[in-house]
Design a protein around this motif. Structure first.
Motif, mmCIF file in Angstrom:
data_model
loop_
_atom_site.group_PDB
_atom_site.id
_atom_site.type_symbol
_atom_site.label_atom_id
_atom_site.label_comp_id
_atom_site.label_asym_id
_atom_site.label_seq_id
_atom_site.Cartn_x
_atom_site.Cartn_y
_atom_site.Cartn_z
ATOM 1 N N MET A 148 -42.024 46.499 -51.234
ATOM 2 C CA MET A 148 -43.473 46.390 -51.301
ATOM 3 C C MET A 148 -43.827 45.039 -51.906
ATOM 4 O O MET A 148 -43.437 44.743 -53.037
ATOM 5 C CB MET A 148 -44.048 47.494 -52.188
ATOM 6 C CG MET A 148 -43.695 48.893 -51.771
ATOM 7 S SD MET A 148 -44.274 49.301 -50.132
ATOM 8 C CE MET A 148 -45.951 48.765 -50.229
ATOM 9 N N ILE A 149 -44.556 44.220 -51.167
ATOM 10 C CA ILE A 149 -45.034 42.931 -51.677
ATOM 11 C C ILE A 149 -46.549 43.020 -51.797
ATOM 12 O O ILE A 149 -47.239 43.292 -50.811
ATOM 13 C CB ILE A 149 -44.634 41.760 -50.763
ATOM 14 C CG1 ILE A 149 -43.112 41.711 -50.565
ATOM 15 C CG2 ILE A 149 -45.126 40.442 -51.342
ATOM 16 C CD1 ILE A 149 -42.646 40.622 -49.611
ATOM 17 N N ILE A 150 -47.059 42.796 -53.009
ATOM 18 C CA ILE A 150 -48.493 42.927 -53.266
ATOM 19 C C ILE A 150 -49.110 41.529 -53.179
ATOM 20 O O ILE A 150 -48.963 40.722 -54.095
ATOM 21 C CB ILE A 150 -48.740 43.545 -54.656
ATOM 22 C CG1 ILE A 150 -47.862 44.785 -54.868
ATOM 23 C CG2 ILE A 150 -50.212 43.896 -54.826
ATOM 24 C CD1 ILE A 150 -47.804 45.247 -56.315
ATOM 25 N N GLY A 151 -49.782 41.242 -52.083
ATOM 26 C CA GLY A 151 -50.243 39.879 -51.851
ATOM 27 C C GLY A 151 -51.615 39.775 -51.229
ATOM 28 O O GLY A 151 -51.840 38.913 -50.368
ATOM 29 N N ASP A 171 -37.593 46.365 -43.572
ATOM 30 C CA ASP A 171 -37.865 47.305 -44.662
ATOM 31 C C ASP A 171 -39.095 46.913 -45.469
ATOM 32 O O ASP A 171 -39.595 47.714 -46.259
ATOM 33 C CB ASP A 171 -36.680 47.359 -45.644
ATOM 34 C CG ASP A 171 -35.390 47.819 -45.008
ATOM 35 O OD1 ASP A 171 -35.447 48.734 -44.173
ATOM 36 O OD2 ASP A 171 -34.320 47.267 -45.362
ATOM 37 N N VAL A 172 -39.556 45.680 -45.297
ATOM 38 C CA VAL A 172 -40.565 45.113 -46.202
ATOM 39 C C VAL A 172 -41.975 45.463 -45.734
ATOM 40 O O VAL A 172 -42.341 45.249 -44.575
ATOM 41 C CB VAL A 172 -40.405 43.581 -46.295
ATOM 42 C CG1 VAL A 172 -41.517 42.981 -47.149
ATOM 43 C CG2 VAL A 172 -39.036 43.235 -46.881
ATOM 44 N N ILE A 194 -54.644 44.558 -58.608
ATOM 45 C CA ILE A 194 -53.261 44.779 -58.200
ATOM 46 C C ILE A 194 -52.928 46.257 -58.028
ATOM 47 O O ILE A 194 -52.250 46.645 -57.072
ATOM 48 C CB ILE A 194 -52.299 44.125 -59.214
ATOM 49 C CG1 ILE A 194 -52.495 42.604 -59.216
ATOM 50 C CG2 ILE A 194 -50.846 44.459 -58.884
ATOM 51 C CD1 ILE A 194 -51.770 41.905 -60.359
ATOM 52 N N LEU A 195 -53.370 47.094 -58.956
ATOM 53 C CA LEU A 195 -53.013 48.505 -58.869
ATOM 54 C C LEU A 195 -53.530 49.138 -57.584
ATOM 55 O O LEU A 195 -52.770 49.760 -56.830
ATOM 56 C CB LEU A 195 -53.546 49.264 -60.090
ATOM 57 C CG LEU A 195 -53.278 50.771 -60.089
ATOM 58 C CD1 LEU A 195 -51.787 51.055 -60.065
ATOM 59 C CD2 LEU A 195 -53.949 51.433 -61.285
ATOM 60 N N LEU A 196 -54.817 49.003 -57.308
ATOM 61 C CA LEU A 196 -55.359 49.610 -56.095
ATOM 62 C C LEU A 196 -54.821 48.934 -54.844
ATOM 63 O O LEU A 196 -54.721 49.572 -53.786
ATOM 64 C CB LEU A 196 -56.883 49.566 -56.124
ATOM 65 C CG LEU A 196 -57.569 50.470 -57.165
ATOM 66 C CD1 LEU A 196 -59.075 50.516 -56.928
ATOM 67 C CD2 LEU A 196 -57.001 51.872 -57.159
ATOM 68 N N SER A 197 -54.475 47.667 -54.956
ATOM 69 C CA SER A 197 -53.872 46.981 -53.823
ATOM 70 C C SER A 197 -52.543 47.643 -53.455
ATOM 71 O O SER A 197 -52.273 47.945 -52.284
ATOM 72 C CB SER A 197 -53.672 45.501 -54.157
ATOM 73 O OG SER A 197 -53.472 44.736 -52.993
ATOM 74 N N LEU A 198 -51.697 47.874 -54.450
ATOM 75 C CA LEU A 198 -50.428 48.543 -54.184
ATOM 76 C C LEU A 198 -50.644 49.928 -53.579
ATOM 77 O O LEU A 198 -49.960 50.333 -52.636
ATOM 78 C CB LEU A 198 -49.622 48.660 -55.479
ATOM 79 C CG LEU A 198 -48.310 49.454 -55.396
ATOM 80 C CD1 LEU A 198 -47.353 48.841 -54.395
ATOM 81 C CD2 LEU A 198 -47.652 49.545 -56.779
ATOM 82 N N LEU A 199 -51.628 50.653 -54.087
ATOM 83 C CA LEU A 199 -51.852 52.023 -53.606
ATOM 84 C C LEU A 199 -52.454 52.068 -52.208
ATOM 85 O O LEU A 199 -52.514 53.149 -51.602
ATOM 86 C CB LEU A 199 -52.712 52.785 -54.597
ATOM 87 C CG LEU A 199 -51.933 53.594 -55.641
ATOM 88 C CD1 LEU A 199 -51.182 54.765 -54.981
ATOM 89 C CD2 LEU A 199 -50.945 52.749 -56.437
ATOM 90 N N CYS A 200 -52.879 50.933 -51.661
ATOM 91 C CA CYS A 200 -53.259 50.900 -50.246
ATOM 92 C C CYS A 200 -52.078 51.294 -49.368
ATOM 93 O O CYS A 200 -52.255 51.778 -48.250
ATOM 94 C CB CYS A 200 -53.733 49.499 -49.856
ATOM 95 S SG CYS A 200 -55.355 49.042 -50.484
ATOM 96 N N ALA A 201 -50.874 51.089 -49.877
ATOM 97 C CA ALA A 201 -49.658 51.396 -49.120
ATOM 98 C C ALA A 201 -49.022 52.694 -49.600
ATOM 99 O O ALA A 201 -47.800 52.868 -49.525
ATOM 100 C CB ALA A 201 -48.674 50.238 -49.255
ATOM 101 N N GLU A 240 -48.541 55.610 -48.493
ATOM 102 C CA GLU A 240 -47.650 56.352 -47.592
ATOM 103 C C GLU A 240 -46.237 55.793 -47.599
ATOM 104 O O GLU A 240 -45.285 56.489 -47.214
ATOM 105 C CB GLU A 240 -48.209 56.318 -46.170
ATOM 106 C CG GLU A 240 -48.234 54.928 -45.554
ATOM 107 C CD GLU A 240 -48.835 54.928 -44.162
ATOM 108 O OE1 GLU A 240 -48.196 55.489 -43.257
ATOM 109 O OE2 GLU A 240 -49.941 54.384 -44.006
ATOM 110 N N HIS A 241 -46.073 54.531 -48.060
ATOM 111 C CA HIS A 241 -44.753 53.910 -48.099
ATOM 112 C C HIS A 241 -44.086 54.033 -49.468
ATOM 113 O O HIS A 241 -42.961 53.551 -49.644
ATOM 114 C CB HIS A 241 -44.870 52.433 -47.737
ATOM 115 C CG HIS A 241 -45.407 52.188 -46.361
ATOM 116 N ND1 HIS A 241 -44.639 52.313 -45.227
ATOM 117 C CD2 HIS A 241 -46.658 51.841 -45.936
ATOM 118 C CE1 HIS A 241 -45.381 52.043 -44.156
ATOM 119 N NE2 HIS A 241 -46.607 51.748 -44.567
ATOM 120 N N LEU A 242 -44.754 54.638 -50.422
ATOM 121 C CA LEU A 242 -44.261 54.667 -51.802
ATOM 122 C C LEU A 242 -43.510 55.941 -52.151
ATOM 123 O O LEU A 242 -42.701 55.943 -53.088
ATOM 124 C CB LEU A 242 -45.432 54.506 -52.783
ATOM 125 C CG LEU A 242 -46.339 53.283 -52.617
ATOM 126 C CD1 LEU A 242 -47.435 53.294 -53.703
ATOM 127 C CD2 LEU A 242 -45.549 51.988 -52.685
#
Length: 252
Positions: free
Chosen positions: A1-4, A47-48, A79-86, A88-90
């Motif tokens: 997971m890349i948070i960008g 995988d990314v 950053i936190l909500l950005s990561l949680l956009c994904a 389903e991949h976590l």
């Protein structure tokens, strides 16, 4: 997971046409260095998952072999909500990384080998990079304090002298760790999403990743650190970009 997803406005003209992660550092886009580090941990490009936002079309065109999730609200969240956009991949476990950093590839391999469910990469030589760094002071560092290898606290407000090191923005969560993380996110969202403040003056919408990690610590979760003694740098400002070559020569 890349948070960008963010723009990186403090890099000014360097991000007028490029997302922050594509700014060249040490002669190549930061993203290339991050992908090398992920490869050292056993992750192929297929995988990314990249959480994109600002200039999403540019990065999609340049790296078509990655999987993308778009944070359409990147200007309003953090950053936190950005990561949680994904999300389903976590759920099966993941390694996540900020997109505006350069670090030695072995760090990801060290995290993957860790037996702990939640492991954070920690630079113990962090203060060296803040000497002469006027636009991003030590008070902005995501510092952590540990007892042995177990993290006791993670916050920008930790006094520098009390910090064990700086969280570099790279972490590994096993499937069990990911379940704990997602449960903590859901609990925090239910409790704080309608309140003006979540942690340290920030709303839940504007929360950093470390805000949730500290919330987890206070609820009794076990977080552990994996050390790197240098071999890491964050590129947040034009000043940082100008110092990068000198930092890296001193870090290896």
């Amino acid at each position: 997971m890349i948070i960008g997803a963010g723009r990186g406005s403090r890099l000014r003209h360097l991000t007028e046409e490029l997302p922050k992660t594509l700014v060249p550092i040490l002669g190549r886009p930061m993203l290339d260095s991050i992908l090398d580090a992920l490869a050292a941990g056993g992750f192929k490009r297929s995988d990314v998952v990249f959480v994109c936002g600002y200039k999403a079309d540019v990065i999609r065109a340049a790296y078509p072999d990655l999987t993308y999730v778009e944070n359409r609200d990147w200007e309003q969240n953090n950053i936190l909500l950005s990561l949680l956009c994904a999300r389903e991949h976590l759920e099966g476990g993941f390694v996540s990384t900020y997109a505006d950093i350069v670090y030695r590839p072995g760090i990801v391999a060290d995290l993957v080998r860790s037996p702990h469910d939640i492991a954070l990469a920690c630079d113990t030589d962090w203060r060296r990079r803040y000497v002469g760094r006027s636009q991003h002071p030590e008070t902005d560092a995501e510092k952590l304090r540990a007892e042995g290898d177990r993290v006791a606290e993670i916050s920008r407000r930790i006094p520098s002298e009390a910090a064990t090191g700086e969280f570099i923005g790279v972490m590994k969560l096993s499937a069990r760790g990911a379940a704990q993380f997602l449960a903590a996110f859901d609990a925090a969202r239910a409790a704080f999403s309608e309140r003006p403040e979540f942690r340290e003056g920030r709303s839940f919408r504007r929360a950093y990743l470390i805000d949730l990690l500290q919330q987890m610590l206070e609820s009794g979760a076990a977080l552990h650190k994996i050390d790197t003694h240098g071999g890491y740098m964050e590129i947040d400002t034009l000043e940082d970009a100008s110092l990068a070559d000198a930092w890296w020569r001193g870090a290896t």
